[in-house]
Design a protein around this motif. Sequence first.
Motif, PDB file in Angstrom:
ATOM      1  N   LEU A  80       0.850  -1.185   0.000  1.00  0.00           N
ATOM      2  CA  LEU A  80       0.000   0.000   0.000  1.00  0.00           C
ATOM      3  C   LEU A  80       0.886   1.236   0.000  1.00  0.00           C
ATOM      4  CD1 LEU A  80      -3.068   0.699   0.095  1.00  0.00           C
ATOM      5  CD2 LEU A  80      -2.737   1.137   2.545  1.00  0.00           C
ATOM      6  N   LEU A  81       0.609   2.157  -0.922  1.00  0.00           N
ATOM      7  CA  LEU A  81       1.444   3.351  -1.063  1.00  0.00           C
ATOM      8  C   LEU A  81       1.052   4.369   0.001  1.00  0.00           C
ATOM      9  CD1 LEU A  81       1.384   3.641  -4.966  1.00  0.00           C
ATOM     10  CD2 LEU A  81       2.837   2.222  -3.494  1.00  0.00           C
ATOM     11  N   ALA A  82       1.493   4.136   1.203  1.00  0.00           N
ATOM     12  CA  ALA A  82       1.159   4.950   2.365  1.00  0.00           C
ATOM     13  C   ALA A  82       1.996   4.411   3.527  1.00  0.00           C
ATOM     14  CB  ALA A  82      -0.340   4.843   2.681  1.00  0.00           C
ATOM     15  N   PRO A  83       2.187   5.231   4.582  1.00  0.00           N
ATOM     16  CA  PRO A  83       1.619   6.555   4.838  1.00  0.00           C
ATOM     17  C   PRO A  83       2.486   7.684   4.278  1.00  0.00           C
ATOM     18  CG  PRO A  83       2.848   5.846   6.746  1.00  0.00           C
ATOM     19  CD  PRO A  83       2.937   4.716   5.752  1.00  0.00           C
ATOM     20  N   THR A  84       1.888   8.865   4.181  1.00  0.00           N
ATOM     21  CA  THR A  84       2.609  10.086   3.837  1.00  0.00           C
ATOM     22  C   THR A  84       3.049  10.755   5.135  1.00  0.00           C
ATOM     23  OG1 THR A  84       1.315  10.392   1.818  1.00  0.00           O
ATOM     24  CG2 THR A  84       2.450  12.321   2.695  1.00  0.00           C
ATOM     25  N   VAL A  85       4.349  10.904   5.325  1.00  0.00           N
ATOM     26  CA  VAL A  85       4.851  11.472   6.582  1.00  0.00           C
ATOM     27  C   VAL A  85       5.617  12.767   6.353  1.00  0.00           C
ATOM     28  CG1 VAL A  85       4.870   9.248   7.769  1.00  0.00           C
ATOM     29  CG2 VAL A  85       6.934  10.007   6.564  1.00  0.00           C
ATOM     30  N   ASN A  86       5.294  13.464   5.256  1.00  0.00           N
ATOM     31  CA  ASN A  86       5.814  14.815   5.094  1.00  0.00           C
ATOM     32  C   ASN A  86       5.136  15.732   6.110  1.00  0.00           C
ATOM     33  OD1 ASN A  86       5.563  13.684   1.897  1.00  0.00           O
ATOM     34  ND2 ASN A  86       7.555  14.384   2.617  1.00  0.00           N
ATOM     35  N   LEU A  87       5.733  16.879   6.360  1.00  0.00           N
ATOM     36  CA  LEU A  87       5.261  17.738   7.440  1.00  0.00           C
ATOM     37  C   LEU A  87       4.393  18.883   6.937  1.00  0.00           C
ATOM     38  CD1 LEU A  87       8.408  17.992   9.759  1.00  0.00           C
ATOM     39  CD2 LEU A  87       6.569  16.296   9.754  1.00  0.00           C
ATOM     40  N   HIS A  88       3.577  19.414   7.840  1.00  0.00           N
ATOM     41  CA  HIS A  88       2.740  20.575   7.562  1.00  0.00           C
ATOM     42  C   HIS A  88       3.605  21.839   7.676  1.00  0.00           C
ATOM     43  CE1 HIS A  88      -1.162  18.339   8.977  1.00  0.00           C
ATOM     44  NE2 HIS A  88      -0.701  17.883   7.829  1.00  0.00           N
ATOM     45  N   ARG A  89       4.405  22.077   6.668  1.00  0.00           N
ATOM     46  CA  ARG A  89       5.245  23.279   6.696  1.00  0.00           C
ATOM     47  C   ARG A  89       4.408  24.524   6.504  1.00  0.00           C
ATOM     48  NH1 ARG A  89       7.795  26.171   2.451  1.00  0.00           N
ATOM     49  NH2 ARG A  89       9.491  27.498   3.261  1.00  0.00           N
ATOM     50  N   SER A  90       3.442  24.468   5.585  1.00  0.00           N
ATOM     51  CA  SER A  90       2.541  25.591   5.316  1.00  0.00           C
ATOM     52  C   SER A  90       1.131  25.058   5.134  1.00  0.00           C
ATOM     53  CB  SER A  90       2.957  26.344   4.052  1.00  0.00           C
ATOM     54  OG  SER A  90       1.929  27.238   3.640  1.00  0.00           O
ATOM     55  N   PRO A  91       0.119  25.716   5.729  1.00  0.00           N
ATOM     56  CA  PRO A  91      -1.250  25.255   5.534  1.00  0.00           C
ATOM     57  C   PRO A  91      -1.769  25.482   4.123  1.00  0.00           C
ATOM     58  CG  PRO A  91      -1.227  27.281   6.799  1.00  0.00           C
ATOM     59  CD  PRO A  91       0.194  26.854   6.659  1.00  0.00           C
ATOM     60  N   LEU A  92      -1.022  26.204   3.297  1.00  0.00           N
ATOM     61  CA  LEU A  92      -1.429  26.371   1.904  1.00  0.00           C
ATOM     62  C   LEU A  92      -1.121  25.134   1.057  1.00  0.00           C
ATOM     63  CD1 LEU A  92      -0.389  30.042   1.024  1.00  0.00           C
ATOM     64  CD2 LEU A  92      -2.678  29.160   1.487  1.00  0.00           C
ATOM     65  N   ALA A  93      -0.328  24.229   1.576  1.00  0.00           N
ATOM     66  CA  ALA A  93       0.050  23.043   0.807  1.00  0.00           C
ATOM     67  C   ALA A  93      -1.193  22.242   0.436  1.00  0.00           C
ATOM     68  CB  ALA A  93       1.021  22.187   1.601  1.00  0.00           C
ATOM     69  N   GLY A  94      -1.357  21.958  -0.844  1.00  0.00           N
ATOM     70  CA  GLY A  94      -2.583  21.322  -1.319  1.00  0.00           C
ATOM     71  C   GLY A  94      -2.809  19.929  -0.791  1.00  0.00           C
ATOM     72  N   ARG A  95      -1.729  19.237  -0.444  1.00  0.00           N
ATOM     73  CA  ARG A  95      -1.834  17.852   0.026  1.00  0.00           C
ATOM     74  C   ARG A  95      -1.689  17.772   1.549  1.00  0.00           C
ATOM     75  NH1 ARG A  95       1.098  13.371  -3.842  1.00  0.00           N
ATOM     76  NH2 ARG A  95      -0.249  11.604  -3.369  1.00  0.00           N
ATOM     77  N   HIS A  96      -1.869  18.904   2.209  1.00  0.00           N
ATOM     78  CA  HIS A  96      -1.772  19.012   3.664  1.00  0.00           C
ATOM     79  C   HIS A  96      -2.610  17.937   4.353  1.00  0.00           C
ATOM     80  CE1 HIS A  96      -2.455  20.902   7.619  1.00  0.00           C
ATOM     81  NE2 HIS A  96      -1.499  21.773   7.365  1.00  0.00           N
ATOM     82  N   PHE A  97      -3.821  17.690   3.831  1.00  0.00           N
ATOM     83  CA  PHE A  97      -4.742  16.727   4.443  1.00  0.00           C
ATOM     84  C   PHE A  97      -4.211  15.307   4.413  1.00  0.00           C
ATOM     85  CE2 PHE A  97      -5.793  16.900  -0.042  1.00  0.00           C
ATOM     86  CZ  PHE A  97      -5.908  15.565  -0.387  1.00  0.00           C
ATOM     87  N   TYR A 143       9.812  10.643   0.291  1.00  0.00           N
ATOM     88  CA  TYR A 143      11.155  10.909   0.798  1.00  0.00           C
ATOM     89  C   TYR A 143      11.877  11.853  -0.146  1.00  0.00           C
ATOM     90  CZ  TYR A 143      15.793   9.599   2.712  1.00  0.00           C
ATOM     91  OH  TYR A 143      17.036   9.591   3.292  1.00  0.00           O
ATOM     92  N   VAL A 144      12.184  13.093   0.272  1.00  0.00           N
ATOM     93  CA  VAL A 144      11.887  13.813   1.498  1.00  0.00           C
ATOM     94  C   VAL A 144      11.651  15.269   1.108  1.00  0.00           C
ATOM     95  CG1 VAL A 144      14.330  14.221   1.999  1.00  0.00           C
ATOM     96  CG2 VAL A 144      12.713  14.274   3.867  1.00  0.00           C
ATOM     97  N   ALA A 145      11.130  16.082   2.032  1.00  0.00           N
ATOM     98  CA  ALA A 145      10.859  17.511   1.812  1.00  0.00           C
ATOM     99  C   ALA A 145       9.861  17.731   0.689  1.00  0.00           C
ATOM    100  CB  ALA A 145      12.151  18.297   1.558  1.00  0.00           C
ATOM    101  N   ASN A 146       8.917  16.810   0.532  1.00  0.00           N
ATOM    102  CA  ASN A 146       7.845  16.926  -0.458  1.00  0.00           C
ATOM    103  C   ASN A 146       6.636  17.531   0.253  1.00  0.00           C
ATOM    104  OD1 ASN A 146       5.505  14.830  -2.078  1.00  0.00           O
ATOM    105  ND2 ASN A 146       6.676  16.419  -3.108  1.00  0.00           N
ATOM    106  N   ASP A 147       6.742  18.817   0.594  1.00  0.00           N
ATOM    107  CA  ASP A 147       5.800  19.441   1.519  1.00  0.00           C
ATOM    108  C   ASP A 147       4.844  20.426   0.858  1.00  0.00           C
ATOM    109  OD1 ASP A 147       7.216  18.193   3.779  1.00  0.00           O
ATOM    110  OD2 ASP A 147       8.811  19.589   3.233  1.00  0.00           O
ATOM    111  N   SER A 148       4.852  20.493  -0.474  1.00  0.00           N
ATOM    112  CA  SER A 148       3.926  21.372  -1.202  1.00  0.00           C
ATOM    113  C   SER A 148       3.803  20.856  -2.627  1.00  0.00           C
ATOM    114  CB  SER A 148       4.418  22.823  -1.179  1.00  0.00           C
ATOM    115  OG  SER A 148       5.744  22.927  -1.639  1.00  0.00           O
ATOM    116  N   GLU A 149       2.863  21.437  -3.387  1.00  0.00           N
ATOM    117  CA  GLU A 149       2.506  20.912  -4.710  1.00  0.00           C
ATOM    118  C   GLU A 149       2.923  21.803  -5.876  1.00  0.00           C
ATOM    119  OE1 GLU A 149       0.350  17.655  -5.160  1.00  0.00           O
ATOM    120  OE2 GLU A 149       1.887  17.748  -3.611  1.00  0.00           O
ATOM    121  N   THR A 150       3.192  23.066  -5.651  1.00  0.00           N
ATOM    122  CA  THR A 150       3.528  23.971  -6.749  1.00  0.00           C
ATOM    123  C   THR A 150       4.840  23.543  -7.405  1.00  0.00           C
ATOM    124  OG1 THR A 150       2.416  25.776  -5.595  1.00  0.00           O
ATOM    125  CG2 THR A 150       3.886  26.373  -7.397  1.00  0.00           C
TER     126      THR A 150
END
Length: 807
Positions: A105-122, A155-162
Amino acid sequence: MSGVVDTTHRAAIESALATLDLETKVRLLTGQDYWRLPAVPEIGLANLTMSDGPIGVRGVRWSPDHPSIALPSPTALAATWDPALSLLAGRVLGQECRARGIHILLAPTVNLHRSPLAGRHFECYSEDPLLTAEIGLGYVAGLQQQGVGAQVKHYVANDSETERFTVDVRVSERALRELYLVPFERIVAAGVWSLMAAYNGVNGAPMTEQDDLVNGLLKGEWGFDGAVVSDWTAARTTVPTANGGLDVVMPAFAAPWGDKLLAAVRAGDVAEELIDDKVRRILLLAGRVGAWDRVAPAVPDSEVTTGLDLDGAAREIATRSFVLARNADVLPLDAGALRRVAVFGALADDARIQGGGSARVLPRHIISPLAGLTAALPDTEVVYAVGADPRPELAAATGLEWTPVTTTLRDAAGTALYESSIDAADVRWMGELPDGVDPAAAATVEISATFTPSVTGTHQLAANGFGDLVFQVGGETLLDEPVYWTGDDPLTTAFLTPVERRFPIEAVAGKPVEVVLTHRIYPGRHGFVTLTLGHGRPVADDETLLAEAARVAAEADVAVVVVGTTEEVESEGFDRTTLALPGRQDELVARVAAANPRTVVVVNAGSPVLMPWVDDVAAVLLTWFPGQEAGAALADVLLGVAEPGGRLPTTWPRAMADLPVLSTTPTDGTLTYAEDVLIGYRGWTAEPLFPFGHGLGYTTWSWDSLTVEDGSAVVTVRNTGARAGREVVQVYVGPTTAGGPVRPARWLAGFAGVTAEPGEAVTVRIPLPERTFQVWADGGWQTVPGGYRVEAAASVTDPKLTATVDL
């Protein structure tokens, strides 16, 4: 969750490896298709099959007659602050994987909530690395206890989508070690079986070519023995990715290995010993998950749990994740005293149960907030008014007006190859067609239904999709043309942001109309289909709807307003531009609250939103994306059947300007983490609206004692209320000695959930490991001497007890 491999397994790997020629070894390293690695029957190796998570198991093919469980979002799971519930989620999904023949299973996502604007924050857990690690550890353990491999990502620092495919993240080694790498390090140490390399680059090199972070750190220093898999289409080179530590390239299309890698090995650009190491890792993974018949799987069938209550688990996790952020003595509601309950908001009826993106699943059922409250209050009048609708696109047609809704795959002659009834007129898949359907024969996929309107007037119908679409209503063709949306991200274009074409039609109540929406499948492109038949009933203008909401609210004993984000706002593939609620939802809350002082606002969003009305409402309940049991869990909490058990896994701001980190937009392809180690609550200087760790319950607590002994914080709390309850004891540590490296005022050192009956006291021991007092400096972990404050707290800003230690 063990990564231990016995000598028998190792010997089997070497024996099998010795029989494989170079061509076969190289072939093993690239996807056979979208979800599988190739089988090698001559050594007893079956296809290794993967599927997206993290809230459900979509599987390798589109199959509406085999829906998946839809658990609450990862932010919700983290909000439970309960690794045992995370373990349950993993076990549930492991059971689902085994039922569908999924090995990884391709999970879990353990990147961090660096910014609440990150589209994949959820889809990530928290802004804190320790909380992220603890929840991720439970999830991985639950999966792997079922014999299903977890694939921790990204892995690693994949904390936003832009610019997510190409962005180069510039981040200090200290921030990497103290924050972003921590969850990966902990989960690798516990024995995770695979890991996904991210799209983005870090400090000048793509993560699929990262010799330092993959070969040096992950496989070398940490001793990771599992397989490193590329994110889908992330690998774009041959020699750099092969030498950079990547073991598997996914998927089959556009893969840069295959014949190119074979040629590189023969040319001496990639050592065959390196290919052998990759094959060893694949055989090890296959053996662990039971896809290789020469060795026993890591978990015998006799130890696998079956018969788990999937719906019950989804409901429990949702209930325990809800965060009661504000309560002016209105909750819990007394069902026996309620004469009329008014419910508002488009999301109250059309529940937003999951975030947008490639991991979207088709759930078994969906209980909306309106349906859940109506079922739970059989003796109370529950009235509904939409008030405000934030959805820019029409919802999928569903309900009694659309019966039945059927999806059909046809060949070029129009013969049906597959047919299935679906609850809502929405078809999306990435992967394979249903069992028994020849991909070469499939020419069209269609959604058809008989629409029998309940009201006369102008209804809105919509064709929503990507590709060549034909839309017919009542025998008239309204659309027959290609529908595309251009962009840099083909996945976002094709799957995440399909284009809507809307058509008004005049309909008469009770008069049926046949509606058919067809997508023409291009040869070889059956693996990506997104098709939705949308419907909107005749509605009044916004002002009329808002005025009606205020009138209905004034006549109710309590008003429940459900607000939230939409899939066009919060999704994989793009970042948010604002934290404001879309549409006129803020105005809806304000008008309802002005009409009824007993207004409860339910926030249905996976990440923080702004609340300009927060001081004017009686209660605020944060429900995240709550999964398929949304409405049942909501009714449980509002009516006091269960206590809202959640605590915030990330800080919620009063204003966007208060956030320590906001922008997710690269400059000239580079995104610099200038804040270094001061993300989330670590970097806050303003007073947040709701702090990290915050959450209210339905009882009260006294904090009786705190001592630090034998490397642990020992805390005693007592339930001083009238009902049983749960508290999360949080322990924070911060320096009292000036000087030294820049550090936050305090950081989470540990936590423990406690439950107690009225009057009962509970003592917990929370370890304070050596790493608590260390920073990364000069290439290693260094203990910073001096004094430290140890706080037992209800949130990061609400310390209850304090002790000190000196190092």
